[in-house]
Design a protein around this motif. Structure first.
Motif, PDB file in Angstrom:
ATOM      1  N   PRO A 651      37.604  29.642  29.465  1.00 47.06           N
ATOM      2  CA  PRO A 651      36.461  30.569  29.471  1.00 47.06           C
ATOM      3  C   PRO A 651      36.400  31.423  30.740  1.00 47.06           C
ATOM      4  O   PRO A 651      36.054  32.590  30.685  1.00 47.06           O
ATOM      5  N   LYS A 652      36.766  30.831  31.876  1.00 43.00           N
ATOM      6  CA  LYS A 652      36.731  31.598  33.112  1.00 43.00           C
ATOM      7  C   LYS A 652      37.749  32.736  33.062  1.00 43.00           C
ATOM      8  O   LYS A 652      37.464  33.852  33.496  1.00 43.00           O
ATOM      9  N   THR A 653      38.922  32.444  32.510  1.00 42.76           N
ATOM     10  CA  THR A 653      39.950  33.485  32.391  1.00 42.76           C
ATOM     11  C   THR A 653      39.452  34.615  31.505  1.00 42.76           C
ATOM     12  O   THR A 653      39.570  35.799  31.853  1.00 42.76           O
ATOM     13  N   ALA A 654      38.893  34.262  30.354  1.00 44.69           N
ATOM     14  CA  ALA A 654      38.381  35.290  29.443  1.00 44.69           C
ATOM     15  C   ALA A 654      37.264  36.098  30.090  1.00 44.69           C
ATOM     16  O   ALA A 654      37.192  37.321  29.944  1.00 44.69           O
ATOM     17  N   SER A 655      36.388  35.410  30.822  1.00 44.55           N
ATOM     18  CA  SER A 655      35.281  36.113  31.473  1.00 44.55           C
ATOM     19  C   SER A 655      35.791  37.097  32.519  1.00 44.55           C
ATOM     20  O   SER A 655      35.276  38.205  32.652  1.00 44.55           O
ATOM     21  N   LEU A 656      36.792  36.694  33.261  1.00 46.17           N
ATOM     22  CA  LEU A 656      37.380  37.598  34.253  1.00 46.17           C
ATOM     23  C   LEU A 656      38.001  38.820  33.583  1.00 46.17           C
ATOM     24  O   LEU A 656      37.835  39.957  34.050  1.00 46.17           O
ATOM     25  N   LEU A 657      38.705  38.603  32.493  1.00 52.24           N
ATOM     26  CA  LEU A 657      39.335  39.715  31.783  1.00 52.24           C
ATOM     27  C   LEU A 657      38.286  40.676  31.234  1.00 52.24           C
ATOM     28  O   LEU A 657      38.448  41.901  31.302  1.00 52.24           O
ATOM     29  N   VAL A 683      38.055  35.353  44.087  1.00 53.17           N
ATOM     30  CA  VAL A 683      39.195  35.176  44.994  1.00 53.17           C
ATOM     31  C   VAL A 683      39.966  33.909  44.639  1.00 53.17           C
ATOM     32  O   VAL A 683      41.198  33.875  44.668  1.00 53.17           O
ATOM     33  N   GLY A 684      39.242  32.854  44.263  1.00 49.42           N
ATOM     34  CA  GLY A 684      39.912  31.618  43.847  1.00 49.42           C
ATOM     35  C   GLY A 684      40.779  31.810  42.620  1.00 49.42           C
ATOM     36  O   GLY A 684      41.788  31.113  42.440  1.00 49.42           O
ATOM     37  N   SER A 685      40.406  32.756  41.746  1.00 48.71           N
ATOM     38  CA  SER A 685      41.197  33.002  40.539  1.00 48.71           C
ATOM     39  C   SER A 685      42.550  33.615  40.845  1.00 48.71           C
ATOM     40  O   SER A 685      43.414  33.664  39.970  1.00 48.71           O
ATOM     41  N   ALA A 691      48.924  34.132  34.679  1.00 45.20           N
ATOM     42  CA  ALA A 691      49.136  35.381  35.415  1.00 45.20           C
ATOM     43  C   ALA A 691      48.087  36.425  35.042  1.00 45.20           C
ATOM     44  O   ALA A 691      47.659  37.207  35.894  1.00 45.20           O
ATOM     45  N   CYS A 692      47.651  36.432  33.774  1.00 40.34           N
ATOM     46  CA  CYS A 692      46.668  37.437  33.353  1.00 40.34           C
ATOM     47  C   CYS A 692      45.355  37.263  34.108  1.00 40.34           C
ATOM     48  O   CYS A 692      44.675  38.249  34.417  1.00 40.34           O
ATOM     49  N   GLU A 693      44.978  36.026  34.417  1.00 44.58           N
ATOM     50  CA  GLU A 693      43.752  35.797  35.179  1.00 44.58           C
ATOM     51  C   GLU A 693      43.917  36.281  36.608  1.00 44.58           C
ATOM     52  O   GLU A 693      43.010  36.885  37.190  1.00 44.58           O
ATOM     53  N   ARG A 694      45.086  36.066  37.190  1.00 43.82           N
ATOM     54  CA  ARG A 694      45.320  36.553  38.548  1.00 43.82           C
ATOM     55  C   ARG A 694      45.265  38.075  38.601  1.00 43.82           C
ATOM     56  O   ARG A 694      44.680  38.665  39.511  1.00 43.82           O
ATOM     57  N   ILE A 695      45.882  38.715  37.598  1.00 43.09           N
ATOM     58  CA  ILE A 695      45.890  40.172  37.566  1.00 43.09           C
ATOM     59  C   ILE A 695      44.463  40.708  37.407  1.00 43.09           C
ATOM     60  O   ILE A 695      44.067  41.686  38.044  1.00 43.09           O
ATOM     61  N   ALA A 696      43.687  40.061  36.532  1.00 47.17           N
ATOM     62  CA  ALA A 696      42.297  40.487  36.341  1.00 47.17           C
ATOM     63  C   ALA A 696      41.505  40.346  37.633  1.00 47.17           C
ATOM     64  O   ALA A 696      40.711  41.230  37.996  1.00 47.17           O
ATOM     65  N   ALA A 697      41.706  39.239  38.347  1.00 50.16           N
ATOM     66  CA  ALA A 697      41.007  39.046  39.622  1.00 50.16           C
ATOM     67  C   ALA A 697      41.415  40.108  40.635  1.00 50.16           C
ATOM     68  O   ALA A 697      40.576  40.614  41.393  1.00 50.16           O
ATOM     69  N   VAL A 698      42.689  40.469  40.634  1.00 47.90           N
ATOM     70  CA  VAL A 698      43.166  41.519  41.536  1.00 47.90           C
ATOM     71  C   VAL A 698      42.429  42.833  41.253  1.00 47.90           C
ATOM     72  O   VAL A 698      41.960  43.520  42.167  1.00 47.90           O
ATOM     73  N   GLY A 699      42.330  43.193  39.969  1.00 46.34           N
ATOM     74  CA  GLY A 699      41.652  44.436  39.608  1.00 46.34           C
ATOM     75  C   GLY A 699      40.184  44.443  40.002  1.00 46.34           C
ATOM     76  O   GLY A 699      39.662  45.451  40.491  1.00 46.34           O
ATOM     77  N   ILE A 700      39.502  43.315  39.793  1.00 50.83           N
ATOM     78  CA  ILE A 700      38.077  43.239  40.132  1.00 50.83           C
ATOM     79  C   ILE A 700      37.874  43.346  41.643  1.00 50.83           C
ATOM     80  O   ILE A 700      37.009  44.088  42.122  1.00 50.83           O
ATOM     81  N   LEU A 701      38.669  42.604  42.398  1.00 50.23           N
ATOM     82  CA  LEU A 701      38.529  42.636  43.852  1.00 50.23           C
ATOM     83  C   LEU A 701      38.861  44.020  44.408  1.00 50.23           C
ATOM     84  O   LEU A 701      38.225  44.487  45.363  1.00 50.23           O
ATOM     85  N   GLN A 702      39.840  44.673  43.811  1.00 51.41           N
ATOM     86  CA  GLN A 702      40.172  46.031  44.254  1.00 51.41           C
ATOM     87  C   GLN A 702      38.987  46.966  44.023  1.00 51.41           C
ATOM     88  O   GLN A 702      38.639  47.768  44.895  1.00 51.41           O
ATOM     89  N   SER A 703      38.373  46.861  42.850  1.00 54.37           N
ATOM     90  CA  SER A 703      37.203  47.700  42.566  1.00 54.37           C
ATOM     91  C   SER A 703      36.062  47.398  43.533  1.00 54.37           C
ATOM     92  O   SER A 703      35.368  48.310  43.985  1.00 54.37           O
ATOM     93  N   CYS A 704      35.887  46.130  43.851  1.00 52.99           N
ATOM     94  CA  CYS A 704      34.818  45.755  44.787  1.00 52.99           C
ATOM     95  C   CYS A 704      35.069  46.366  46.158  1.00 52.99           C
ATOM     96  O   CYS A 704      34.140  46.870  46.803  1.00 52.99           O
TER      97      CYS A 704
END
Length: 1325
Positions: A651-657, A683-685, A691-704
């Motif tokens: 669920p956390k992965t899906a929520s991040l995506l 950041v923990g993600s 890998a898809c969860e890591r990529i999603a976290a990268v995109g969110i943090l970049q936007s932040c």
């Protein structure tokens, strides 16, 4: 083997291997799929990273058109692979590299090494065509021995079953798994061991012959005699060790092969077994032992044109007769598995099938045959190639193996003979014999007349084939026992009974789910289905039953009606698992909007698993925004991971995506993310498993970081970059750029030392070279991505002092300059210019570049920079020492980056920036202007290698143009800063003389606000012999005010000029072009206005008059308005004002200090004062006796600066004008002593200079560089303050005295009032 044979074989080996490698290299899809197979075999990611890097480099070499890049990439890939332990994957890649390097023998040797390292993988999935062409002929005895062993085991099984049924006279049709279930445990175990041994033996022989083929290939000149190795035929177990026994070659028959890898008896096929009704019945069989192999051409969707000759048939000594008639065979194996299994096999295969067929015939004594002589004769009359056609498989019943007579098609899509399927159902079966799917109805449908007509047409065209079947069908009427069995795997045979029970239980549960009107019963059905799902590990049979739309809708009904959290969670879990495996489930859910709304509502109420299902539904970004579930998504992301259902996605992965998708459209969500304190969880993600969860976290943090840069430091403190770097290799192009963009944003920190720490982590973390990976990516990145990638690569390279040569630095700077000059991509040009600017390395806490503010500070306009740094220091908790350390690190980084940029290709970057300055895009020209200013300014601290000349050629005219025309003061100051760098070079100073007048004008305008402008003026004045050219004035206007009498006082404020006249009039003027325009005239004083003074802070004008009053005027609005009138009790001859006090010269002796509250006091009563100056609470008095005093208004202390002289007979020499400027006192008097103007220090009152004017000075005005002296005869002398030399004399055109003078705020315009009522103005030109 002879020499000639060896040579021929070498050519043969080289031909087959080269052909295979060329085919794979020419087809990217085929190449990528084979490489994907290798990747799946490597279990450890750390081992896979170098291989992935080699793949990337190899792909770059294949795709590039540049020979030098191709050669470099191939060398890099080869070097990387040779340093890596030898594996099948590395050998396979080396074969490609050597082929591209035109080394065919090395390429072939490496390809054969794959067969040595992993024979099973090589012959079945990687290169089966090589196995078929080079290995197969040598290994035929191994296949023969396997066949013999299997025949022995199978014959024992059949004979045992015959013994059990020799007293029966039955004719039944049953599935083959029932026959296999008759095996004893020992027989099943023996078959399994046989297959395992066969695999090991075949692998060992592949290794041996791969080595043999390599020796033959190396020995292409035939100088050595190479003997073919002996075969290994059996494997002997000795404890835990395995030995292989080499036996003599078998010269028997060569069995028909369909693949180099043996497939067990239960793999694919159908067994048809016939038992004679009497004890003396014979057993005749025709077994196909080997599965079909799929050829290399399957990936191209083309049929292979290669065939293999049918192997020679031999006759082993068996006691059973082998009939050539397929319809009279006792045991036959044919391929007719269910459609689902066939589909799976097709999808998992990499190669298209090629069939290798061989028929074997073995005779037994006629007395033991169960067939009539007519049947045997009929069989002999139908030899292979005799013209008779085998009926199409769709015309043959899978149960009876005969052509359909009355075909019926069941709801599963399978067709059977009516009698056969009827008998199957009457025995109590309710499933399809082939697919095992449950039948909704046991009532048979109507005859398939279309198929029946096709069969009739075929029979007319093939009468002989039909007659053969008729004869054989007569044999079927005899009391024989016949079983038709589809083959299955041993595991499926063993658990068949369990599966039947599972299917029955699921059928009941599904029925309850879909039809029950009792909610509790339907809920229990969901829980049972979920339990069975976990227990049976997603069997294909279970999956096919649950994928039906009715079942999916049943789960949705549960979501609408149930309130049990466990049931809801189970229903969502099952929908998630089904949806992740079949798109039809998602289509079913999205057909009704209310279904989606229900799932979203459950998610908001706390059913966290629903986030996975929402993600699988693939809603649009607009729909996600409308769902308004950011708060819930953040709650899921922040939750600690606990033990939960093993779902296809967490669920956390899906929520991040989902959150990442929302951020693409609504950037304001960043505020919610930051305020919800979810950054730490995101950041923990970055360390997540997927890998898809890591990529999603990268995109969110970049936007932040882009929207709210204040979070950048927190992210940098907590981030682990190794997992991010590791997923770079497997990411697609857009994901890679997102990672690079994230890293680029991350290193925009306000602490230079911390920035470099993060850069070191990026450079050193991971199992592969980050810089090399970025270099490869840079060479293939799209135009818009190149500046960001190049900027990051350059920063990593410059972490150490720049070397003379670096391929990373050269490629990065080349890429930036190329983007900057490519006008076809304006956005890429802007990005390149901004990247160069940001390389300066100074950022605010929010990540904004401080380059502009820092350059303005260097230009002397440091107010903006000081304000920013004051705010930054409040945020930095460090002491002063830490701040100094940061500044030192920033200066070192700036010097290093600037040197690398300007040194590249002898200042090529200046040429690119010059082209950018011409752009019509304001954003591009502005970024290029700042970048050029920074780099030109840095030339003053860098060693001169001739680059300054290149910079002048490319940029000097641009800076001059901006300096002349820019309306923004800051832009003019920045261009001045760049020009200041050119002044330091003699050649540059010489080039600037052409534009001297324009430069001087701009410098004069900036000199009050910028110390740099003052210093540059000083340089120009010292380097110019003609002061008149430096300070040239021209007359711009003259106004005649003689009707109002003398012009006694003048003062300037902003764009207005105020004049006081002897008739009591005050006039207000504004200057437009070469005209002084009178905008107001007022006469509220009754007598002469002797003095005017302005307080800059209050925007008030003070006027003193001989009518004994002082008036306060408002000058903020368009019109002059009198605010107050103060009765001064005496004539006001000269008035100076401060905030709360004014001082004026009365009619008699002394100076009166008047408080605006009404009080007054007489100062210096013993002197007759002629002029006054008030500065910082100190009052300076110039007296009629030529003396000068300083009075401290706070303490009343009087200090004499110059003593006066009393002359009884002669005329006195009064001090007519007094000015104080920058710690110096300027006093003007007559020139009888040779110095009309004396200069005193305010510190010690010593005379520090004098001006040897011969004129009688009556008024004085002082600017930052010039001193204006208004004389008695109507002239105005202009003197250089610093050098104390006369520059020029301005003529008023009259002999009238100059009574007053004033300068405007820019010190560019001088106005003077004369005794004949004229006002004249001059301007610096």
């Amino acid at each position: 083997m002879s020499t000639a044979d060896t040579t021929a074989t070498s050519a043969l080996i080289l031909g087959h291997t080269t052909s295979f490698i060329s085919e794979v290299l020419s087809q990217s899809e085929l190449r990528h799929q084979i490489i994907s197979i290798f990747r799946q075999k490597v279990s450890e990611q750390i081992l896979l990273k170098p291989l992935n890097l080699a793949c990337e480099t190899l792909e770059n070499a294949i795709s590039t058109q540049n020979p030098s890049i191709r050669s470099s990439s191939l060398r890099l890939a080869e070097k990387l692979l040779l340093s890596y332990p030898e594996t099948p994957f590395s050998s396979f890649l080396l074969s490609f590299i050597h082929a591209l390097c035109h080394r065919p023998i090395d390429a072939s040797l490496n390809l054969l090494s794959v067969f040595q390292h992993d024979p099973s993988l090589a012959r079945t999935e990687i290169a089966p065509i090589i196995f078929e062409n080079l290995f197969l002929e040598h290994l035929l005895p191994v296949f023969q021995r396997l066949k013999d062993q299997r025949t022995r085991i199978m014959s024992c099984m059949v004979m045992n079953h015959t013994c059990e049924s020799d007293d029966q006279d039955v004719s039944v049709v049953l599935p083959s798994n029932m026959l296999l279930s008759k095996m004893t445990e020992d027989q099943a175990s023996e078959l399994k061991d046989l297959e395992k041994d066969y695999e090991e033996v075949l692998n060992e022989n592949c290794r041996i012959f791969a080595g043999y083929l390599k020796e033959v290939l190396v020995n292409k000149d035939g100088k050595r005699i190479i003997n073919q190795p002996s075969l290994v035929l059996t494997r002997i177990r000795k404890g835990e060790k395995l030995d292989y026994r080499v036996e003599e070659r078998i010269e028997d028959e060569e069995p028909g092969l369909q693949n180099g890898r043996y497939n067990p008896i239960w793999a694919e096929g159908e067994v048809s077994v016939e038992f004679s009704g009497n004890n003396s019945g014979s057993i005749s069989r025709s077994i196909s032992f080997y599965p079909q192999r799929v050829s290399l051409n399957a990936l191209r969707n083309q049929k292979s044109s290669k065939t293999i000759t049918t192997l020679e048939e031999t006759k082993p000594p068996l006691d059973f007769e082998w009939s050539s008639d397929e319809n009279s065979v006792d045991i036959s194996w044919s391929q007719s598995e269910p459609d689902e299994i066939e589909k799976d096999n097709r999808e998992s295969a990499l190669f298209e099938s090629k069939k290798i067929q061989a028929r074997q015939q073995e005779n037994i004594p006629p007395a033991e045959s169960s067939l009539s002589s007519e049947a045997l004769m009929a069989a002999e009359s139908n030899p292979p190639g005799g013209g008779k056609q085998t009926p199409p498989k769709d015309f043959v019943c899978p149960i009876t193996s005969h052509i359909f007579d009355d075909p019926v098609t069941l709801e599963t899509g399978q067709t059977y003979e009516r009698k056969a399927i009827q008998e199957w159902l009457e025995r109590g079966n309710s499933t399809c014999p082939i697919t095992r799917q449950s039948l909704q109805s046991t009532k048979l449908p109507k005859t398939n007349y279309v198929l029946k007509r096709l069969i009739a047409t075929w029979k007319e065209q093939n009468p002989h084939s039909f007659s053969d079947q008729s004869e054989n069908s007569q044999l079927d009427t005899e009391p024989d026992f016949k079983i038709s069995m589809p083959s299955t795997s041993p595991n499926s045979v063993i658990i068949l009974a369990t599966m039947d029970g599972t299917v029955t239980e699921l059928k009941i549960a599904i029925t309850n789910l879909c039809t029950s009107e009792i909610l509790q019963e339907a809920e229990m059905a969901v829980l049972r289905i979920e339990r069975r799902w976990h227990e049976d590990n997603m069997k294909m049979e279970i999956l096919s039953m649950l994928l039906k739309p009715a079942v999916v809708n049943g789960f949705v009904e549960i979501l609408f009606n149930s309130v049990d959290p466990q049931v809801l969670r189970a229903a969502v879990f099952l929908l998630c698992e089904l949806g992740s495996r079949d798109i039809l489930v998602i289509q079913t859910l999205t057909q009704v909007d209310s279904d989606v709304e229900c799932i979203v509502a459950l998610f908001k109420k706390g059913l966290l698993e629903a986030s996975v299902l929402i993600y699988l539904l693939k809603p649009s970004t607009t729909s996600l925004v409308d769902m308004d579930m950011v708060e819930t998504l953040l709650a899921v992301i922040k939750m600690k991971e606990e033990e939960s259902l093993e779902m296809s996605m967490k669920p956390k992965t899906a929520s991040l995506l989902l959150l990442g998708q929302i951020l693409q459209d609504v950037s304001s969500v960043v505020k919610e993310i930051v305020s919800a304190r979810a950054l730490e969880s995101i950041v923990g993600s970055l360390e997540a498993e997927k890998a898809c969860e890591r990529i999603a976290a990268v995109g969110i943090l970049q936007s932040c970081m882009q929207e709210d840069g204040r979070c950048r430091n927190n992210i940098a403190d907590k981030v682990e970059l190794a997992p991010v770097l590791e997923c770079f290799m497997d990411a697609n192009n857009s994901e890679r750029f997102e990672i690079v963009h994230f890293l680029s944003e991350l290193v925009k920190l306000n602490r230079r030392t911390f920035n470099e720490q993060v850069l070191h982590i990026i450079k050193d973390e991971g199992a592969f070279s980050t810089m090399h990976t970025l270099l490869i990516y840079l060479q293939s990145a799209i135009q818009e991505q190149i500046p960001v990638v190049a900027g990051l690569l350059l920063q990593l390279d410059l972490l150490t002092e720049p070397r003379k040569m670096s391929i990373y630095r050269e490629e990065a700077i080349d890429s930036l300059i190329s983007c900057l000059r490519n006008s076809n991509f304006p956005s890429s040009q802007i990005a390149a210019a901004k990247t160069i600017l940001e390389l300066q390395g100074r950022f605010s806490s929010s990540g904004k570049s401080l380059t502009r503010a820092y350059l303005l500070k260097r230009a002397g306009l440091d107010k903006t920079y000081k304000t920013l740094m004051r705010a930054e220091r409040k945020k930095m908790s460090g002491e002063l020492e830490e701040t100094l350390e940061e500044e030192k690190a920033a200066e070192e980084w700036e010097r290093r980056v600037a040197f690398a940029l300007v040194s590249h290709e002898f200042g090529l970057v200046f040429e690119a920036l010059g082209e950018g300055l011409k752009s019509k895009h304001a954003e591009l020209s502005s970024a290029c202007f700042l970048s050029a200013t920074w780099l030109v300014n840095m030339l003053s601290v860098l060693p001169d290698t001739g680059i300054r000349g290149a910079a002048r050629v490319c940029l000097l005219k641009h800076f001059i143009s901006i300096f002349k025309t820019a309306k923004d003061t800051e832009d003019r100051a920045l261009s001045m800063l760049a020009l200041g760098s050119f002044i330091q070079d003699p050649e540059g100073l010489h080039d600037l003389t052409t534009y001297m007048k324009d430069i001087l004008k701009g410098l004069r305008e900036l000199k009050k606000s910028s110390t740099l402008a003052f210093d540059m003026l000083k340089v120009f004045s010292e380097g110019n012999d003609s002061s008149a050219e430096m300070w040239n004035h021209k007359e711009i206007v003259e106004e005649d005010c003689s009707t109002n009498g003398e012009v006694l006082s003048m003062v300037c404020f902003k764009d207005k000029i105020f004049s006081g006249h002897s008739d009591g009039t005050i006039k207000v003027w504004t200057g437009k072009g070469n005209i002084l325009q009178l905008i107001q005239e007022t006469r509220e004083h009754s007598k002469a206005v002797t003095s005017l003074a302005i307080l800059q802070s209050g925007e008030k004008l003070y006027s003193g008059s001989l009518d004994r009053t002082a008036r306060v005027w408002s000058i903020g609005s368009e019109l002059l308005q009198c605010l107050q009138v103060h009765d001064m009790k005496d004539q006001v001859h000269n008035l100076v004002v401060a905030n709360s006090i004014s001082c004026f010269i009365p009619q008699g002796a002394g100076v009166k200090a008047h408080s605006w509250n009404g009080g007054s006091k007489l100062l210096n009563p013993n002197k007759y004062v002629k002029c006054l100056a008030l500065v910082h609470g100190k009052l300076y008095c110039g007296c009629t006796d030529n003396s000068i005093q300083e009075i401290d208004l706070a303490s009343g202390t009087l200090t004499t600066i110059q003593n006066g002289s009393r002359k009884l007979l002669g005329k006195s020499n009064p001090v007519h004008a007094l000015q104080v400027r920058e710690g110096l006192i300027y006093s003007a008097s007559t020139s009888l002593d040779g110095a009309g103007v004396k200069i005193w220090s305010t510190k010690n009152f010593s005379m520090v200079g004098s001006l040897p004017t011969t004129l009688d000075v009556r008024a004085m005005a002082i600017s930052s560089e010039l001193l204006y002296l208004g004389c008695k005869v109507g002239n105005v002398e202009v003197w250089n303050r610093k050098r104390q030399t006369r520059i020029e004399t301005l003529l008023t055109g009259t002999n009238a005295r100059v009574l007053c003078m004033a300068l405007n705020a820019d010190e560019e315009v001088l106005v003077a009032g004369t005794s004949d009522g004229r006002i004249k103005a001059w301007e610096l030109s």
